[in-house]
Design an enzyme around this catalytic site. Structure first.
Site, short mmCIF file in Angstrom:
data_model
loop_
_atom_site.label_atom_id
_atom_site.label_comp_id
_atom_site.label_asym_id
_atom_site.label_seq_id
_atom_site.Cartn_x
_atom_site.Cartn_y
_atom_site.Cartn_z
N LYS A 256 -24.12 2.58 -42.05
CA LYS A 256 -23.45 3.66 -41.31
C LYS A 256 -23.20 4.87 -42.19
O LYS A 256 -23.50 6.00 -41.82
CB LYS A 256 -22.13 3.16 -40.72
CG LYS A 256 -22.35 2.24 -39.55
CD LYS A 256 -21.05 1.90 -38.89
CE LYS A 256 -21.30 1.38 -37.50
NZ LYS A 256 -21.71 2.42 -36.57
N HIS B 197 -10.84 -14.80 -45.94
CA HIS B 197 -10.75 -14.04 -47.20
C HIS B 197 -9.35 -13.44 -47.39
O HIS B 197 -9.06 -12.91 -48.44
CB HIS B 197 -11.84 -12.96 -47.29
CG HIS B 197 -11.71 -11.84 -46.31
ND1 HIS B 197 -12.80 -11.23 -45.73
CD2 HIS B 197 -10.64 -11.22 -45.79
CE1 HIS B 197 -12.38 -10.28 -44.92
NE2 HIS B 197 -11.08 -10.25 -44.93
N HIS B 198 -8.51 -13.53 -46.35
CA HIS B 198 -7.12 -13.12 -46.53
C HIS B 198 -6.29 -14.25 -47.14
O HIS B 198 -5.11 -14.08 -47.39
CB HIS B 198 -6.50 -12.76 -45.17
CG HIS B 198 -7.15 -11.58 -44.51
ND1 HIS B 198 -6.72 -10.30 -44.69
CD2 HIS B 198 -8.23 -11.49 -43.70
CE1 HIS B 198 -7.49 -9.47 -44.00
NE2 HIS B 198 -8.41 -10.17 -43.39
N ASP C 236 -14.10 8.44 -13.02
CA ASP C 236 -12.82 7.92 -13.52
C ASP C 236 -13.11 6.57 -14.16
O ASP C 236 -14.25 6.12 -14.22
CB ASP C 236 -11.80 7.76 -12.38
CG ASP C 236 -10.36 7.78 -12.89
OD1 ASP C 236 -10.09 7.09 -13.89
OD2 ASP C 236 -9.53 8.49 -12.31
N ARG D 196 3.32 -6.53 -53.28
CA ARG D 196 3.68 -5.74 -52.11
C ARG D 196 4.96 -6.31 -51.49
O ARG D 196 5.41 -7.39 -51.85
CB ARG D 196 2.54 -5.73 -51.10
CG ARG D 196 2.20 -7.08 -50.55
CD ARG D 196 0.89 -7.07 -49.78
NE ARG D 196 1.07 -6.54 -48.44
CZ ARG D 196 0.32 -6.89 -47.38
NH1 ARG D 196 -0.65 -7.78 -47.54
NH2 ARG D 196 0.52 -6.37 -46.21
N SER E 8 -1.39 -5.36 -22.46
CA SER E 8 -1.80 -3.98 -22.30
C SER E 8 -3.19 -3.75 -22.91
O SER E 8 -4.07 -3.16 -22.27
CB SER E 8 -0.77 -3.06 -22.96
OG SER E 8 -1.30 -1.78 -23.14
N SER E 9 -3.39 -4.25 -24.13
CA SER E 9 -4.69 -4.05 -24.79
C SER E 9 -5.80 -4.73 -24.02
O SER E 9 -6.90 -4.19 -23.89
CB SER E 9 -4.68 -4.63 -26.19
OG SER E 9 -3.74 -4.00 -26.96
N TYR F 178 -11.32 -4.51 -37.41
CA TYR F 178 -12.49 -3.75 -36.96
C TYR F 178 -12.22 -3.07 -35.63
O TYR F 178 -12.81 -2.02 -35.35
CB TYR F 178 -13.72 -4.65 -36.92
CG TYR F 178 -14.08 -5.08 -38.31
CD1 TYR F 178 -14.47 -4.12 -39.24
CD2 TYR F 178 -13.97 -6.38 -38.74
CE1 TYR F 178 -14.73 -4.46 -40.54
CE2 TYR F 178 -14.24 -6.74 -40.05
CZ TYR F 178 -14.62 -5.77 -40.95
OH TYR F 178 -14.86 -6.11 -42.24
N SER G 108 -19.54 9.67 -35.64
CA SER G 108 -20.96 9.82 -35.26
C SER G 108 -21.16 10.91 -34.21
O SER G 108 -22.29 11.31 -33.94
CB SER G 108 -21.51 8.51 -34.71
OG SER G 108 -21.37 7.50 -35.69
N HIS H 117 -8.67 -10.48 -38.52
CA HIS H 117 -9.78 -9.74 -39.09
C HIS H 117 -10.57 -8.95 -38.06
O HIS H 117 -10.80 -7.77 -38.27
CB HIS H 117 -10.67 -10.56 -40.02
CG HIS H 117 -11.33 -9.61 -40.97
ND1 HIS H 117 -10.68 -9.10 -42.06
CD2 HIS H 117 -12.50 -8.96 -40.90
CE1 HIS H 117 -11.43 -8.19 -42.63
NE2 HIS H 117 -12.54 -8.09 -41.96
N TRP I 257 4.29 -7.86 -40.89
CA TRP I 257 3.60 -7.77 -39.60
C TRP I 257 2.70 -8.98 -39.39
O TRP I 257 2.28 -9.28 -38.27
CB TRP I 257 2.81 -6.46 -39.49
CG TRP I 257 1.42 -6.48 -40.07
CD1 TRP I 257 1.10 -6.30 -41.37
CD2 TRP I 257 0.19 -6.70 -39.37
NE1 TRP I 257 -0.26 -6.40 -41.54
CE2 TRP I 257 -0.85 -6.64 -40.33
CE3 TRP I 257 -0.16 -6.93 -38.04
CZ2 TRP I 257 -2.19 -6.82 -39.99
CZ3 TRP I 257 -1.50 -7.11 -37.73
CH2 TRP I 257 -2.49 -7.04 -38.69
N GLU J 94 -9.32 -7.75 -35.53
CA GLU J 94 -8.38 -6.67 -35.23
C GLU J 94 -8.58 -5.48 -36.17
O GLU J 94 -8.50 -4.32 -35.76
CB GLU J 94 -6.95 -7.21 -35.36
CG GLU J 94 -5.84 -6.17 -35.39
CD GLU J 94 -5.64 -5.45 -34.07
OE1 GLU J 94 -6.10 -5.99 -33.04
OE2 GLU J 94 -5.04 -4.37 -34.06
N THR K 70 -21.97 -1.73 -42.92
CA THR K 70 -21.06 -0.60 -43.12
C THR K 70 -21.74 0.46 -43.97
O THR K 70 -21.64 1.66 -43.71
CB THR K 70 -19.75 -1.07 -43.79
OG1 THR K 70 -19.33 -2.27 -43.15
CG2 THR K 70 -18.67 -0.03 -43.66
N HIS L 214 7.23 -1.13 -39.37
CA HIS L 214 6.26 -0.06 -39.69
C HIS L 214 4.85 -0.54 -39.42
O HIS L 214 4.07 0.14 -38.75
CB HIS L 214 6.40 0.36 -41.16
CG HIS L 214 5.25 1.14 -41.70
ND1 HIS L 214 5.02 2.47 -41.39
CD2 HIS L 214 4.22 0.79 -42.52
CE1 HIS L 214 3.92 2.89 -41.99
NE2 HIS L 214 3.40 1.89 -42.69
#
Lengths: 528, 373, 200
Positions: free
Chosen positions: A334, A305-306, A108, A453, A172-173, A260, A271, A256, A144, A258, A331, A79
């Site tokens: 924004k 921080h993880h 293009d 979790r 791909s990315s 963002y 925006s 991390h 994950w 990722e 943040t 998931h």
């Protein structure tokens, strides 16, 4: 005159392109590829969503009812992988494909053939990942985040497939990101200076750099997992002088930024939409650009921080706590800018705006819980509980996914040439909004009360909360079928959309007819 | 409608969170856990205030500045002063948050000498406790019955939060936990102590606590550690120091007596029924998590014991793998976890259950002989 | 199409190729960086004592003066990896030492199996910071340890604590985890078994 004639020549030329399946297989058109990305991501959203339904069904009551714990772990793992790499990221790439060239006045993407490749390897990556679920021993079941040694010594043999599929997703990315950067750097219409680019282009530009910086690190991490498991290296095995905590450092150095990557393009979308429906120019354009860059920069120095509970020296804990807290400053800027944009505007509440408003509020709630999680001493209590699950679903579902929904409604008239059914769309919004909060809000309480979790069964004190959460989950899942209906109806027909269906919308994409012709801006527009 | 709904939702946040129920963080039973709770509430209230201001402004704008009310859009779109202001103010708020957070963090990492040290080892899927200063060590396994988990029996009050042998620590004493792991990463968590430390295989981590009140405190493993991650709770009993002292002495005596008893029992053979009965109990407690109650394992992850070559033919290999485990796999060495009788019984059970029917009887003496070979 | 337009649109192919080349360079560089994190982490751990990793190599001989004003409790923890059948215990559970004082502690290992085995002990120190001040001048953990079937052995570890050890450290725990290395044994370690057999 000559220009017009030239354009027509081109049309004729391209209309010899193959039709049917080969059109989609060999297309190098950014709009075709964008559409394929978007459909692919929606399919993955439903696939990943059905896994979430399995999870929520199992957690509906205490006790084991439907699935075995081992299968439950595969569901949470796949998931997560599908939603991150299959739903959110391809959706953003799809939007970039459709919109970036049209927003900067380019005909293009800069590298159209690579564009085709970067899409078409994706289905294979996910076919491999999903196929691994049917292998003996099951698919990936290590979360994950695939922490070693659970993903190395203690994982099933499908890990090789997992690694292979993550490699393909990464390639791909990276190709997609290179394409976006080259397009933005080289393909802007005359007069389209960097500081005139729409924020969606800006945020994607920065996102693309993040992708290029961190996807290779992820590739490195999965490669090390592969060699540790199959080729006798010991990057993460203490026996051979390695360290399992090193894995977490490498993973979160990717992980991390990722996070963002999955939210910066949302900022760009919001925006665009809030000014359009407030009929007022975006407040603080340049500060928005700088804030985005600041967030991207900070994302490289907050990864640990993880990992506060892994046992770090106090000095490191303090550094990562402060750096993380600092992210809330740009943040916040924004969010304040969006509110200031609405302030004294002339607001209407079409569906894109409703999703954008819900985004601002719910993403901010996710930001608040993020700030709480940054505080090291209390993170020891929150870490790996449902509080974290609530936090990242607020930023990813009501954040990233709501912004994608907003973008879809906002640009559907441009893509299809038809207005979507506003009544049905509002149903989609309200059912989603209510159910998503029933789904994720109580998770905060479950986490604070101490529910870890990634568990398939829980003690009785969490029973009521989980039941509510599951009901919200099923309702949110079903609500997305309304979205599917709206999109299909809109593609097939409906009220004709004018070139610019939204009164306050700005940008080059609204200067071309709806639906956008197969080729746009073959002659660059003049940007004043 | 939209506004009312969202305000209602928002208004429910502080109410629900501050209620002294199962909806909020525990205040716990240590000075640290209390400080952590206070810090949590402080940050939470600050977030609420910011939320009310920001969302308030949004709603005012959504209500007053709408086109349907004929509001004409203003044209302002820049103001450097305002921008600086709302960069600077949040920054100052953050500094305000960072100060108490840093203080609490330092208090948590107080390394002054502890009186009791316990080595906590996680393994799939149980905890092992070893008292550093005495000869007491034991495994702590989930005590909830499988029938409750499978909904065949009513669930008890402490469903999934009960163990056969809880950790016992003294109150009003600084206790140091050394946390490590035998296999994958686990995380030892007791919310009431505000202690959560990862158990990393091959490395040790430290945590401290000083419990003020006697009582039973429950927690869980907090890091995904494989299939039964949800089934390895932590239970800690805090006793008055004198009671604790008595308990630990008693445990030492029991451990000694058990060893002597074991040697005495070596000469006694058990009947097949006795072996099978004890064996089934041990199997369900120690083996069934992986090899499944049916003995069939999980293909590709945990091998089957039903009709497989080792179980049917290779008696010595079978004893060896149960006693010594298998390096580099999830198969642990049970030699130091189970008594000789239990080892003998579980091997006998495996060789005769699920239609294996080898008829082999393994006695404690056989295992002992293997160990002393 | 007009060709005399001064627009950068569409960009010359060469221009695109240049940007792509640079970006690919970044991609390759970052892939390498992922792997470079491994040695960087080692260095970082050596400097900070991160995660209780401690230098597993011979320290210089003890030339430091003994600081008798302080006493530090050094605890020893021994563990064997899952599935590793060896017995492995320290001779004493803990010693109290003055910083700068050299101590020898023996560890007892036994191989109860019927096979010759090779093992490696991996150290970890808590608090991690203290690992920086723990100097081992002789240790069984520097090398793989062979042990013949049924044999046992006494393995010495000689150490001293750097007198610069911070004042707030009162207790230092040194843990050794014994891993089965028979499958990955170094040839010279395996050779000891053969030497023993031929000597018989």
């Amino acid at each position: 005159m000559s220009t017009v004639a030239g354009e027509m020549d081109h049309h004729d030329h391209h209309h010899h392109a193959p039709s049917g399946i080969t059109r989609w297989l060999f297309t190098t058109n950014h709009k075709d590829i964008g559409s394929m990305y978007l459909w692919f991501s929606f399919i993955m959203f439903l696939v990943g969503g059905s896994m979430a339904m399995v999870i929520r069904a199992e957690l509906f009551q205490p006790g084991l009812q439907l699935v075995e714990p081992h299968f439950f772990n595969q569901m949470t793992t796949v998931h997560g992988l599908i939603m991150v790499f299959g739903a959110v990221m391809p959706a953003f790439t799809g939007l970039a494909n459709w919109m970036v060239p049209m927003m900067i006045g380019a005909p293009d993407m800069a590298l159209p053939r690579m564009n085709n490749w970067s899409f078409w390897i994706l289905p294979f990556a996910f076919a491999i990942l999903l196929g691994s679920l049917f292998m003996e021993g099951g698919g990936p079941a290590f979360g994950w985040t695939f922490y070693a040694p659970l993903s190395t010594t203690y994982s099933s043999d499908s890990t090789a497939l997992f690694v292979f599929s993550v490699h393909i997703m990464g390639i791909s990315s990276i190709m997609g990101a290179i394409n976006v950067i080259v397009t933005i750097m080289n393909m802007r219409a005359p007069g389209m200076t960097y500081m005139k680019m729409p924020l969606f282009v800006w945020t994607w530009f920065i996102t693309a750099f993040l992708l290029i910086a961190v996807m290779p690190v992820l590739a490195g991490a999965v490669t090390m997992v592969l060699t540790d498991k199959y080729f006798g290296t010991s990057f993460f095995d203490a026996a051979g002088g390695g360290d399992p905590v090193l894995f977490q450092h490498i993973f979160w150095f990717f992980g991390h930024p990722e996070v963002y990557i999955m939210i910066l393009p949302s900022f760009g979308i919001i925006s665009a939409i809030i000014p359009a429906f407030s009929r007022k120019k975006l407040f603080g354009y340049s500060s928005m650009v700088y804030a985005t860059a600041a967030i991207a920069g900070l994302s490289f120095i907050v990864w640990a921080h993880h990992m506060f509970t892994t046992g770090m020296p106090v000095a490191a804990e303090i550094f990562f706590m402060y750096a993380t807290m600092l992210i809330s400053v740009p943040t916040g800027v924004k969010v304040f800018n969006w509110v200031a944009t609405m302030w004294r505007g002339s607001i209407t509440f079409e569906t894109p705006m409703l999703f954008a408003l819900a985004f601002v509020i719910l993403f901010t709630i996710g930001g608040f819980s993020g700030l709480m999680l940054a505080i090291t001493p209390v993170d020891f209590q929150y870490h790996d509980t449902y509080f974290v699950v609530a936090h990242f679903h607020y930023v990813l579902v009501t954040g990233a996914i709501f912004s994608i929904m907003a973008a879809a409604y906002y640009w559907l008239p441009k893509w299809t040439g038809h207005m979507y059914n506003e009544t049905l769309a509002k149903w989609h919004f309200w059912t989603s909004l209510i159910s998503v909060n029933v789904l994720f809000f109580p998770m905060h309480f479950a986490g604070l009360a101490g529910m870890p979790r990634r568990i398939p069964d829980y003690s009785l004190q969490f029973a009521d909360i989980n039941q509510i959460v599951s009901i919200g989950g099923f309702a949110f899942g079903l609500s997305q079928l309304i979205f599917l209906a709206v999109v299909i109806k809109c593609v097939r027909g409906g009220e004709k959309a004018p070139a610019k269906p939204w009164e306050g919308a700005e940008g080059l994409e609204w200067t071309v007819p709806s639906p956008a012709p197969y080729h746009t801006f073959e002659t660059p527009p003049e940007v004043k | 409608m939209s506004t009312r709904l969202i305000t209602a939702l928002l208004a429910s946040i502080p109410l629900a969170a501050s209620a002294q129920s199962q909806l909020n963080l525990t205040q716990g039973v240590t000075e640290i856990s209390q400080r952590v709770y206070d810090l949590h509430m402080t940050i939470f209230y600050i977030c609420c205030v910011i939320g009310v201001i920001v969302f308030g402004a949004m709603f005012v704008s959504m209500i007053l500045h709408r086109k349907s009310k004929g509001h004409k859009p203003a044209t302002f779109h820049e103001n450097v002063k305002v921008e600086i202001l709302w960069t600077a103010i949040p920054f100052l708020i953050l500094v305000g948050m960072a100060i108490p957070a840093t203080k609490t963090l330092f208090a948590m990492e107080d390394t002054s000498e502890a009186e009791v040290t316990v080595l906590v080892t996680g393994s799939q899927w149980k905890w092992h406790y070893k008292y550093f200063d005495s000869d007491v060590e034991y495994y702590s396994l989930l005590a909830t019955r499988q029938d409750q988990i499978n909904n065949r029996l009513d669930k008890g009050e402490n469903y999934l939060l009960e163990v056969d042998r809880p950790l016992v620590i003294p109150t009003d004493t600084k206790v140091r936990f050394l946390v490590t792991s035998d296999d994958v990463i686990h995380s030892w968590w007791v919310p009431d102590f505000a202690v959560k430390k990862d158990a990393n295989p091959g490395f040790i981590n430290e945590a401290w606590t000083k419990v003020d009140e006697p009582g039973i405190y429950r927690g869980q493993c907090a890091e995904l550690c494989g299939k039964d991650h949800g089934f390895m709770p932590v239970v800690v009993i805090a006793k008055e120091p004198a009671e604790y002292e008595a308990w630990i002495n008693e445990q030492e005596a029991i451990a000694k007596a058990e060893k002597e008893e074991e040697q005495r029992l070596l000469s006694m053979s058990m009947s097949k029924d006795e072996l099978m009965e004890l064996g089934e109990r041990v199997y369900l407690g120690s083996c069934a998590a992986c090899h499944q109650p049916s003995g069939e394992g999980i293909p590709g992850v945990f091998p089957s014991l039903k009709g497989t070559n080792m179980v049917m033919n290779d008696k010595a290999g079978h004893i060896n793998i149960v006693v010594n485990g298998k390096s580099g796999t999830a198969m642990q060495a049970f030699g130091n976890q189970l008594s000789l009788r239990e080892l003998a019984a579980v091997i006998t059970y495996e060789r005769n259950a699920w239609g294996n029917d080898t008829g082999d009887l393994i006695q404690a003496a056989d295992v002992n002989e293997f160990l002393n070979k | 199409m007009t060709t005399n337009s001064p627009t950068p649109n569409p960009a010359p192919r060469a221009d695109n190729a240049r940007v792509v080349r640079r970006l690919l360079f970044v991609v390759v560089g970052m892939f390498g960086f992922g792997f470079a994190l491994v040695p960087l982490y080692e260095v970082f751990c050596d400097i900070t004592g991160f995660n209780g990793r401690t230098k597993n190599e011979q320290a210089a001989a003890n030339m430091r003066s003994v600081d008798t004003s302080r006493t530090i409790n050094v605890q020893f923890i021994t563990r064997v990896n899952k599935g590793m059948p060896w017995g492995f215990e320290p001779e004493v559970k803990s010693v109290r030492v003055h910083p700068g004082e050299t101590k020898v502690v023996n560890f007892l290992a036994s191989n109860p199996t019927g096979q010759n085995m090779v093992a490696q002990a991996i150290p970890s120190v808590a608090p991690g910071e203290a690992g920086l001040y723990l100097n081992k001048t002789e240790c069984f953990c520097f090398n793989q340890q062979p042990l013949a079937a049924g044999a046992d052995t006494k393995m010495p570890m000689q150490f001293y604590l750097d007198p610069d050890i911070p004042k707030h450290i009162h207790t230092l725990t040194l843990s050794y985890t014994m891993y089965d290395m028979t499958a990955n044994a170094q040839p010279d370690v395996l050779a000891t078994f053969e030497a023993a057999t031929s000597a018989d």
